[in-house]
Design an enzyme around this catalytic site. Structure first.
Site, mmCIF file in Angstrom:
data_model
loop_
_atom_site.group_PDB
_atom_site.id
_atom_site.type_symbol
_atom_site.label_atom_id
_atom_site.label_comp_id
_atom_site.label_asym_id
_atom_site.label_seq_id
_atom_site.Cartn_x
_atom_site.Cartn_y
_atom_site.Cartn_z
ATOM 1 N N GLY A 14 43.785 27.620 33.961
ATOM 2 C CA GLY A 14 44.429 27.962 32.685
ATOM 3 C C GLY A 14 44.440 26.766 31.742
ATOM 4 N N ARG A 24 39.672 13.307 25.199
ATOM 5 C CA ARG A 24 39.374 12.215 24.244
ATOM 6 C C ARG A 24 39.556 10.850 24.923
ATOM 7 N NH1 ARG A 24 43.036 9.453 20.976
ATOM 8 N NH2 ARG A 24 42.274 8.667 18.975
ATOM 9 N N VAL A 27 36.769 10.235 27.549
ATOM 10 C CA VAL A 27 35.466 9.928 26.932
ATOM 11 C C VAL A 27 35.473 8.502 26.368
ATOM 12 C CG1 VAL A 27 33.918 10.527 25.018
ATOM 13 C CG2 VAL A 27 34.926 12.342 26.429
ATOM 14 N N ASP A 106 46.622 23.346 40.510
ATOM 15 C CA ASP A 106 46.367 23.201 41.951
ATOM 16 C C ASP A 106 45.084 23.885 42.414
ATOM 17 O OD1 ASP A 106 47.469 25.683 41.668
ATOM 18 O OD2 ASP A 106 48.969 25.473 43.245
ATOM 19 N N GLY A 107 44.668 24.971 41.744
ATOM 20 C CA GLY A 107 43.398 25.607 42.094
ATOM 21 C C GLY A 107 42.252 24.643 41.819
ATOM 22 N N THR A 130 48.582 21.808 33.446
ATOM 23 C CA THR A 130 49.015 23.213 33.549
ATOM 24 C C THR A 130 50.378 23.335 32.884
ATOM 25 O OG1 THR A 130 49.892 24.902 35.039
ATOM 26 C CG2 THR A 130 49.777 22.698 35.934
ATOM 27 N N ASP A 134 54.071 22.427 37.998
ATOM 28 C CA ASP A 134 54.326 22.712 39.408
ATOM 29 C C ASP A 134 53.496 21.850 40.353
ATOM 30 O OD1 ASP A 134 51.885 23.776 38.813
ATOM 31 O OD2 ASP A 134 52.250 25.739 39.683
ATOM 32 N N GLY A 190 70.543 28.286 25.310
ATOM 33 C CA GLY A 190 71.842 28.806 25.731
ATOM 34 C C GLY A 190 71.740 30.210 26.303
HETATM 35 O O1 F6P Z 1 48.809 28.590 35.331
HETATM 36 C C1 F6P Z 1 49.024 28.826 33.974
HETATM 37 C C2 F6P Z 1 49.327 30.273 33.727
HETATM 38 O O2 F6P Z 1 49.516 30.459 32.340
HETATM 39 C C3 F6P Z 1 50.493 30.860 34.515
HETATM 40 O O3 F6P Z 1 51.740 30.532 33.955
HETATM 41 C C4 F6P Z 1 50.173 32.323 34.487
HETATM 42 O O4 F6P Z 1 50.748 32.981 35.594
HETATM 43 C C5 F6P Z 1 48.671 32.336 34.570
HETATM 44 O O5 F6P Z 1 48.215 31.071 34.129
HETATM 45 C C6 F6P Z 1 47.987 33.401 33.756
HETATM 46 O O6 F6P Z 1 46.623 33.322 34.019
HETATM 47 P P1 F6P Z 1 45.509 34.061 33.158
HETATM 48 O O7 F6P Z 1 45.444 33.420 31.809
HETATM 49 O O8 F6P Z 1 44.260 33.863 33.936
HETATM 50 O O9 F6P Z 1 45.950 35.479 33.065
#
Ligand code: F6P
Length: 328
Positions: A14, A24, A27, A106-107, A130, A134, A190
């Protein structure tokens, strides 16, 4: 120590605001250090499809303020196969690339570690990018601050209309299995309740809490639901609450992918620049199969192995306690 001469950079998974400032920095630090730098399009897909181009300092002009990623990104299934990895490796060898900076979550790191264990002559450095915040090894990931600000801006607007109509809103925010965005945004806005994957909330308790708000003459209520919350999804939760509290006029908003876009915040521009710079320096200093992160405002290097196995990340306990108290 094997010296590196040609560096590839890619973004994968993502997209996250702050990736461009990081590209930037990679590079320009690479070129300043005497390396040739190659941009790889669409993450690991570009490695497999040999979709790469030579970059120079001007290739990254005026991108600090841009959301998304100029290199594009993808979630690439073929890179998980041995054949995909072998093709990627052959393409890298053909291009003469001996080191990679991979920016992602992490992927992305899982792919990077598997690849560099198979082909250790390609040095690999990860940068945590990301919006989910996380990853073990960095207190903040690229994009989290911008996404949180985007969510806060949106919820402030919803609060205006909720208040005008005395309504109860359920708002779903992103984060996959992490409640980091939900928690921060909840404190900033809030929110009357924040539902997080890290903390089980019984719907009965939520209903009691919302009834107490009514009793305390609240004119509007906002419940933030992290997408990974275990209560069955935002519509289902809203329906269960509506069945119990008929007087409320309930609305649901899913903020969705708008959370991923937008110009990176000042924080994410600085973070992207620092991590990009640090990633190249770390490679030049002989590190590989590692990631650069920020801890206590200092750059720290963590092995990808550790980052992935210890991937348990913790939300701030005080924020969780405080959020309930401050929204009575
Ligand atoms: O990891 C980033 C993220 O935006 C997550 O918060 C969400 O669950 C996921 O990617 C959505 O993935 P995609 O854009 O592939 O639907």
């Amino acid at each position: 120590m094997q010296k590196i001469s040609k560096l590839g950079v890619l973004t994968s998974g993502g997209d996250a605001p702050g990736m461009n400032p990081c590209i930037r920095a990679v590079v320009r630090t690479g070129i300043y250090s005497g390396l040739n730098v190659v941009g790889i399009r669409k993450g690991y897909q570009g490695l497999i499809e040999n979709d790469m181009y030579d970059m120079n300092p001007r290739s990254v002009s005026n991108i600090l303020n841009l959301g998304g990623t100029i290199l594009k990104t993808a979630r690439c299934l073929p890179f998980r196969t041995d054949e995909g990895m072998e093709t990627a490796y052959q393409n890298l060898k053909e291009q003469g690339i001996d080191a990679l900076v991979v920016i992602g979550g992490d992927g992305t790191f899982t792919g990077a570690l598997r690849f560099s264990k198979k082909y250790p002559d390609i040095k690999v450095m990860g940068v945590p990018g990301t919006i989910d915040n996380d990853l073990y090894g960095s207190t903040y990931t690229l994009g989290f601050d911008t996404a949180t600000n985007t969510v806060v801006e949106a919820i402030d607007k919803i609060r205006d209309t909720a208040d005008a109509h005395d309504r109860l809103f359920f708002i779903e925010v992103m984060g996959r299995d992490s409640g980091a965005i939900a928690l921060r945004a909840g404190v900033c806005c809030g929110a009357e309740a924040i539902l997080l994957p890290e903390k089980a909330t019984a719907i009965d308790d939520l209903i009691e809490n919302l009834r107490a708000g009514q009793h305390n003459k609240k004119s509007s209520s906002i419940v933030i639901v992290a997408e990974g919350d275990k209560n069955g999804g935002v519509y289902d939760i809203a329906r269960r609450v509506q069945n119990e509290i008929k007087v409320y006029d309930i609305k649901v908003t899913i903020l969705g992918h708008l959370q991923r876009g937008g110009s990176p915040s000042a924080f994410d521009r600085v973070l992207g620049s620092r991590l990009g710079y640090a990633a190249v320096k770390a490679l030049l200093n002989g590190h590989t199969q590692k990631m650069v992160g920020l801890q206590a405002n200092n750059i720290k290097i963590t092995s990808l192995e550790e980052a992935l196995t210890q991937h348990e990340f913790k939300l701030e306990q005080d924020l969780m306690e405080m959020a309930d108290i401050l929204s009575i």
